[in-house]
Design an enzyme around this catalytic site. Structure first.
Site, PDB file in Angstrom:
ATOM      1  N   TYR A  19       1.118  -0.921  -0.113  1.00 54.78           N
ATOM      2  CA  TYR A  19      -0.292   0.333  -0.094  1.00 54.78           C
ATOM      3  C   TYR A  19       1.461   0.958   0.133  1.00 54.78           C
ATOM      4  O   TYR A  19       1.861   1.122   1.245  1.00 54.78           O
ATOM      5  CB  TYR A  19      -0.722   0.150   0.973  1.00 54.78           C
ATOM      6  CG  TYR A  19      -1.910  -1.081   1.371  1.00 54.78           C
ATOM      7  CD1 TYR A  19      -2.141  -1.793   0.261  1.00 54.78           C
ATOM      8  CD2 TYR A  19      -2.944  -1.965   2.638  1.00 54.78           C
ATOM      9  CE1 TYR A  19      -3.549  -2.939  -0.022  1.00 54.78           C
ATOM     10  CE2 TYR A  19      -3.583  -2.556   2.525  1.00 54.78           C
ATOM     11  CZ  TYR A  19      -4.275  -2.959   1.372  1.00 54.78           C
ATOM     12  OH  TYR A  19      -5.242  -3.967   1.269  1.00 54.78           O
ATOM     13  N   GLN A  58      -9.383 -13.462   4.278  1.00 54.14           N
ATOM     14  CA  GLN A  58      -9.517 -11.975   3.324  1.00 54.14           C
ATOM     15  C   GLN A  58     -10.177 -12.926   2.140  1.00 54.14           C
ATOM     16  O   GLN A  58      -8.846 -12.781   1.436  1.00 54.14           O
ATOM     17  CB  GLN A  58      -8.660 -11.961   3.557  1.00 54.14           C
ATOM     18  CG  GLN A  58      -8.477  -9.695   3.705  1.00 54.14           C
ATOM     19  CD  GLN A  58      -7.672  -9.073   3.757  1.00 54.14           C
ATOM     20  OE1 GLN A  58      -7.452  -8.242   2.893  1.00 54.14           O
ATOM     21  NE2 GLN A  58      -6.591  -9.185   5.054  1.00 54.14           N
ATOM     22  N   ALA A 107     -18.155  -2.528  -1.814  1.00 55.07           N
ATOM     23  CA  ALA A 107     -17.181  -2.472  -3.319  1.00 55.07           C
ATOM     24  C   ALA A 107     -17.584  -0.945  -4.039  1.00 55.07           C
ATOM     25  O   ALA A 107     -17.461   0.295  -5.026  1.00 55.07           O
ATOM     26  CB  ALA A 107     -19.230  -2.215  -4.242  1.00 55.07           C
ATOM     27  N   GLY A 163     -16.826   1.691  -2.524  1.00 59.79           N
ATOM     28  CA  GLY A 163     -17.898   2.938  -2.453  1.00 59.79           C
ATOM     29  C   GLY A 163     -19.567   3.131  -2.832  1.00 59.79           C
ATOM     30  O   GLY A 163     -20.306   3.863  -2.413  1.00 59.79           O
ATOM     31  N   LEU A 164     -19.614   1.861  -3.666  1.00 61.32           N
ATOM     32  CA  LEU A 164     -20.667   2.224  -4.599  1.00 61.32           C
ATOM     33  C   LEU A 164     -22.360   1.544  -3.501  1.00 61.32           C
ATOM     34  O   LEU A 164     -22.672   2.465  -4.137  1.00 61.32           O
ATOM     35  CB  LEU A 164     -20.613   0.715  -5.422  1.00 61.32           C
ATOM     36  CG  LEU A 164     -21.929   0.432  -6.148  1.00 61.32           C
ATOM     37  CD1 LEU A 164     -21.925   2.261  -7.203  1.00 61.32           C
ATOM     38  CD2 LEU A 164     -21.789  -0.401  -7.545  1.00 61.32           C
ATOM     39  N   THR A 180     -22.121   2.541  -0.511  1.00 63.69           N
ATOM     40  CA  THR A 180     -22.505   3.988   0.599  1.00 63.69           C
ATOM     41  C   THR A 180     -23.319   5.360  -0.157  1.00 63.69           C
ATOM     42  O   THR A 180     -24.072   6.126   0.805  1.00 63.69           O
ATOM     43  CB  THR A 180     -21.209   4.717  -0.112  1.00 63.69           C
ATOM     44  OG1 THR A 180     -21.013   5.951  -0.806  1.00 63.69           O
ATOM     45  CG2 THR A 180     -19.901   4.026   1.309  1.00 63.69           C
ATOM     46  N   LYS A 217     -22.896   6.516  -3.054  1.00 63.00           N
ATOM     47  CA  LYS A 217     -22.314   7.308  -3.592  1.00 63.00           C
ATOM     48  C   LYS A 217     -22.843   8.210  -4.970  1.00 63.00           C
ATOM     49  O   LYS A 217     -22.556   9.171  -5.242  1.00 63.00           O
ATOM     50  CB  LYS A 217     -20.937   6.997  -3.433  1.00 63.00           C
ATOM     51  CG  LYS A 217     -19.940   8.976  -3.407  1.00 63.00           C
ATOM     52  CD  LYS A 217     -18.605   8.317  -3.296  1.00 63.00           C
ATOM     53  CE  LYS A 217     -17.400  10.071  -4.082  1.00 63.00           C
ATOM     54  NZ  LYS A 217     -16.210   9.407  -4.224  1.00 63.00           N
TER      55      LYS A 217
END
Length: 309
Positions: free
Chosen positions: A49, A169, A202, A204-205, A207, A209
């Site tokens: 990251y 995970q 996903a 942010g999908l 949320t 948004k």
């Protein structure tokens, strides 16, 4: 509370992938302050990251606050740009560098980030065992491995007397279910693995948004908009609509509803969710307290079924 290995923790994990990406150091520190102050414990990062930036920001936070022992620290090896493999020397070097960046003496949960089929699995696991025995690593987890390779890992650990993994995970959300529900769910249940799904919102999908493909196109130049586009379909936006309706009835945020559904799925211990600023955290910390009715859960699942598992 939920259990990961031998540790009881708050049933939601903070994804540190935005640190050094969409969240600078000062803001990332504020997120960490708020998460731990709110009862959170599991923080999930990786050496890949920001090519180490996320770990470095976490390390500077540990040094500034002295709150290392309040966190179950999870990081990953095997995907950093300069070493995409799990060869023994790579694993030893990677973990040593992670410990330096994180400014700590141990990793609480070390994930194999992705499978390395070019390296014998037994060699990788023997190296993980060395790190456990040395005290550099407490527990082990498996991320992004096929069901057959997870089973092979478990068989080798049993045969050789190595430390068994405690966590899995997978990607899992209302919009992506097949990879977990097909075989991994049964394997995790049988092996007693704590499941920490990623991309539960996903990108942010879920949320709320974005309510249409046009919304995503307008955000395509943003850092997350392009990723969210991979989930877009008429069926996916119907899921978003149902999530939003349930959220309105619950007086909750859509993201809270989506993660509460996920937390209620068989085997799931602590969904991983990421934020870029502290104001986004309350909706995540509220997830364990949200109780969906049977009817709401059924509506969400039915809408999800239409996306295809």
């Amino acid at each position: 509370m939920t259990t990961i290995g031998s540790t009881d923790v708050f049933p939601l994990a903070l994804g540190a992938n935005p640190f050094g990406w969409t969240s600078d150091e000062a803001t990332s520190h504020e997120v960490l302050d708020a998460f731990v102050d709110g009862g959170g414990q599991v923080v999930d990062t990786a050496d890949s990251y920001g090519d180490g930036a996320s770990e470095s920001i976490l390390g500077s936070w540990f040094e500034r606050t002295g709150r290392r022992d309040e966190v179950l620290l999870a990081t990953k090896v095997g995907r950093k740009s300069d070493r995409r493999n799990l060869r023994p020397d790579t694993v030893r070097t990677a973990v040593g560098e992670s410990l330096e960046r994180l400014r700590t003496d141990r990793v609480d949960l070390l994930w194999a980030h992705y499978d390395d089929e070019d390296t014998p699995l037994a060699e990788t696991l023997a190296t993980f065992e060395e790190l456990v025995q040395a005290g550099d690593v407490r527990e082990l987890g498996i991320s992004n491995y096929s069901p057959d390779r997870i089973l092979e890992w478990l068989e080798i650990a049993e045969r050789e007397g190595f430390r068994k993994p405690v966590a899995l995970q997978p990607e899992y959300s209302l919009l992506r279910r097949e990879s977990y529900e097909d075989r991994r769910r049964a394997i995790a249940t049988d092996a007693g693995l704590a499941v920490l799904p990623y991309w539960g919102l996903a990108s942010g999908l879920l949320t709320g948004k974005y309510s249409s493909a046009e919304d995503i196109e307008q955000a395509a130049d943003s850092r997350r908009g392009g990723i969210a586009a991979g989930y877009a379909s008429d069926e996916a936006f119907e899921v978003v609509r149902v999530v939003t309706e349930v959220a309105r009835a619950q007086d909750a945020e859509p993201g809270t509803v989506a993660l509460a559904w996920l937390l209620g799925r068989e085997g799931v211990s602590a969904p991983i969710a990421s934020v870029s600023r502290p104001s986004q955290l309350p909706s995540l910390l509220a997830v364990p307290q949200l109780r969906l009715s049977d009817e709401e859960t059924a509506r969400l699942t039915a809408a999800s079924d239409a996306v295809g598992r």
